[in-house]
Write a protein that holds these residues in place. Structure first.
Motif, short mmCIF file in Angstrom:
data_model
loop_
_atom_site.label_atom_id
_atom_site.label_comp_id
_atom_site.label_asym_id
_atom_site.label_seq_id
_atom_site.Cartn_x
_atom_site.Cartn_y
_atom_site.Cartn_z
N ALA A 135 -8.64 -2.57 0.84
CA ALA A 135 -8.59 -1.82 -0.42
C ALA A 135 -7.19 -1.25 -0.66
O ALA A 135 -6.65 -1.34 -1.77
CB ALA A 135 -9.63 -0.71 -0.40
N ASP A 136 -6.58 -0.67 0.41
CA ASP A 136 -5.21 -0.14 0.27
C ASP A 136 -4.24 -1.26 -0.10
O ASP A 136 -3.37 -1.12 -0.96
CB ASP A 136 -4.69 0.46 1.60
CG ASP A 136 -5.52 1.63 2.05
OD1 ASP A 136 -6.21 2.24 1.20
OD2 ASP A 136 -5.50 1.93 3.27
N TYR A 137 -4.40 -2.37 0.60
CA TYR A 137 -3.53 -3.53 0.38
C TYR A 137 -3.69 -4.04 -1.06
O TYR A 137 -2.72 -4.27 -1.78
CB TYR A 137 -3.91 -4.62 1.38
CG TYR A 137 -3.27 -5.96 1.18
CD1 TYR A 137 -1.97 -6.20 1.62
CD2 TYR A 137 -3.97 -7.00 0.56
CE1 TYR A 137 -1.39 -7.45 1.45
CE2 TYR A 137 -3.39 -8.24 0.38
CZ TYR A 137 -2.11 -8.46 0.83
OH TYR A 137 -1.53 -9.70 0.65
N GLY A 138 -4.96 -4.17 -1.47
CA GLY A 138 -5.25 -4.67 -2.83
C GLY A 138 -4.66 -3.74 -3.88
O GLY A 138 -4.10 -4.20 -4.88
N ALA A 139 -4.78 -2.43 -3.66
CA ALA A 139 -4.24 -1.47 -4.64
C ALA A 139 -2.73 -1.65 -4.74
O ALA A 139 -2.16 -1.62 -5.84
CB ALA A 139 -4.61 -0.05 -4.21
N MET A 140 -2.08 -1.84 -3.59
CA MET A 140 -0.61 -1.98 -3.59
C MET A 140 -0.19 -3.26 -4.33
O MET A 140 0.64 -3.20 -5.24
CB MET A 140 -0.11 -1.97 -2.14
CG MET A 140 1.39 -1.98 -1.97
SD MET A 140 2.11 -3.62 -1.96
CE MET A 140 1.59 -4.22 -0.35
N VAL A 141 -0.79 -4.38 -3.97
CA VAL A 141 -0.34 -5.62 -4.63
C VAL A 141 -0.73 -5.62 -6.11
O VAL A 141 0.00 -6.14 -6.95
CB VAL A 141 -0.83 -6.93 -3.94
CG1 VAL A 141 -0.22 -7.08 -2.57
CG2 VAL A 141 -2.32 -7.02 -3.88
#
Ligand code: LLP
Length: 429
Positions: free
Chosen positions: A256-262
């Motif tokens: 989720a953190d990764y998805g939010a960043m990209v």
């Protein structure tokens, strides 16, 4: 939630007790959880749901078993492949050609032909010389190859040196500063159609910061390329998100953190995002199930000699990697031990002076987080068998790669004519 849980004191994979698999298949054996893979694939899909039609191209190298690929294809994942062998596997798993990205630093003309004939989303080019070869191959076949340039953004991924790929001295990609000129020169190669840009900075990343820095560089590059008239439609940011091996360490960023960043960095840019996760999807979906052969006294602590070895799981020997280790039926007591395999190398050690569940000869153990870069990197050193793989789905399980014994390998080998016909040496009386 883990899909490897103790139930009535016995470790299960989903609804299957691991001793049942050991009894039927023998040890060592890799055991994979379908639900664990599906959960990760879905978590990443959800995390990227704010983007328009992102392509999750699973990095086949992490675990190329056809049953794993089919499971992931059913979750809508595409494939990132780096060889004709991986391309063929992706196709055999039913992954549509337009969901396949062909990466890799040394694609051969044969591999290019194979992928062009079967179809693909794009080749990620790693050098201009490769671009020239691909253009020739495509022209000879009367087609145009869709390509992206893999750039080397020169960032420190902060991971193990052997799995970092985005620093200038690494062999991967073309220097980001050379990309504008390379793309301009690409106009003279009529067999290619430039679609996008790509990168992959390394594996087992435990911080988003290097990825974020590299994506920002890629974003600036896309703007510069567009200002020069290139129609950039895809941005492939590679794989690399790390997973938790050691529960004592802080967890890596979540999907989720990764998805939010990209999403923050790529939404509204009018590009199709491509990601190439491998370890994230399958790493925690697998264990290596092994049996203790014997306990041998050692100078500091006992050696627990198990029937799995470095040829089955190379990561500890190759990268000093830490993998969780536990008993399949822990009795609640502990011991400190070196956990070692039978291979004749001092590096054949899974863990040193590790606090583990107390075990004795004949007990089953698991080496965890062995779903990625494990079975696929296994070999037969010391003329050991190639370890089988089992896939579990709920209460069902199946062997998805049988054990390949040393007899089978011996049968493959040939004695040349000048060595044929030797008598067996006389036995000493
Ligand atoms: N894309 C490209 C171009 C790659 O080279 C790799 C991994 C990936 C995607 C997937 O990376 P992941 O999401 O799995 O981190 N054998 C090592 C890992 C080598 C990774 C090689 N490339 C290990 O056991 O840690």
């Amino acid at each position: 939630m883990s899909h490897f849980d103790l139930r009535d004191g016995v470790l299960h994979c989903e609804d299957v007790p691991l001793p049942a698999i050991a009894a039927a298949v023998g040890t060592p054996v890799f055991v994979y959880s379908t639900m664990a893979m599906r959960t990760q694939a879905q978590a990443l899909r959800t995390a990227l749901a704010g983007l328009d039609d992102p392509l999750i191209a699973y990095a086949v190298k992490a675990n190329p078993n056809i049953a794993v690929l089919r499971t992931l294809a059913r979750e809508g994942l595409g494939a990132d492949v780096v060889s004709a062998g991986e391309y063929d596997r992706a196709r055999a798993a039913g992954i549509a050609p337009d969901r396949i990205v062909f990466s890799g630093v040394g694609k051969t003309a044969d591999e290019m032909r194979r992928a062009l004939a079967g179809g693909l989303a794009q080749f990620n080019l790693e050098s201009f010389a490769e671009a020239e070869m691909l253009s020739e191959v495509a022209l000879a076949m009367g087609c145009t190859a869709p390509v992206a340039f893999r750039v080397n953004p020169d960032v420190d991924a902060g991971s193990h040196a052997k799995i970092s790929t985005g620093a200038a001295h690494n062999k991967f990609g073309i220097p980001i500063g050379d990309t504008l000129a390379a793309c301009a020169a690409l106009r003279d190669l009529p067999g290619l159609e430039l679609r996008g840009v790509a990168m992959h900075i390394g594996s087992q990343l435990t911080s988003l910061a290097p990825l974020e820095a590299a994506i920002a560089k890629l974003d600036a590059l896309i703007a510069a390329l567009r200002s020069q008239g290139h129609a950039i439609r895809t941005a492939d940011v590679g794989g690399g998100l790390g997973i938790r091996y050691d529960p004592a360490l802080p967890p890596p960023p979540s999907p989720a953190d990764y998805g939010a960043m990209v999403t923050r960095l790529t939404r509204g840019r009018d590009v199709r995002l491509i990601v190439e996760p491998g370890r994230l999807i399958v790493g925690n979906a697998g264990v290596l199930l092994t049996e203790v052969i014997r306990i041998k006294p050692g100078p500091r602590c006992p050696f627990v000699v198990v029937d799995a070895a470095m040829n089955d799981l190379m990561r500890p020997a190759l990268y000093d990697a830490w993998h969780p280790i536990g008993a399949v039926a822990p009795d609640g007591t502990e011991m400190t031990a070196d956990i070692v395999g039978p291979v004749c190398e001092s590096g054949d050690v899974f863990a040193e002076a590790r606090r583990i569940d107390r075990v004795g000869a004949g007990d089953l153990m698991v080496i965890g987080t062995a779903g990625a870069y494990a079975a696929t990197m296994a070999g037969t050193y010391n003329s050991r068998a190639l370890t089988p793989e089992v896939l579990v789905d709920g209460g069902a399980w199946a062997i998805v790669r049988p054990r390949r014994t040393s007899d089978a390998f011996l049968a493959d080998e040939r004695v040349p004519p000048w060595l044929a016909g030797d008598r067996e040496p006389d036995r000493p009386t």
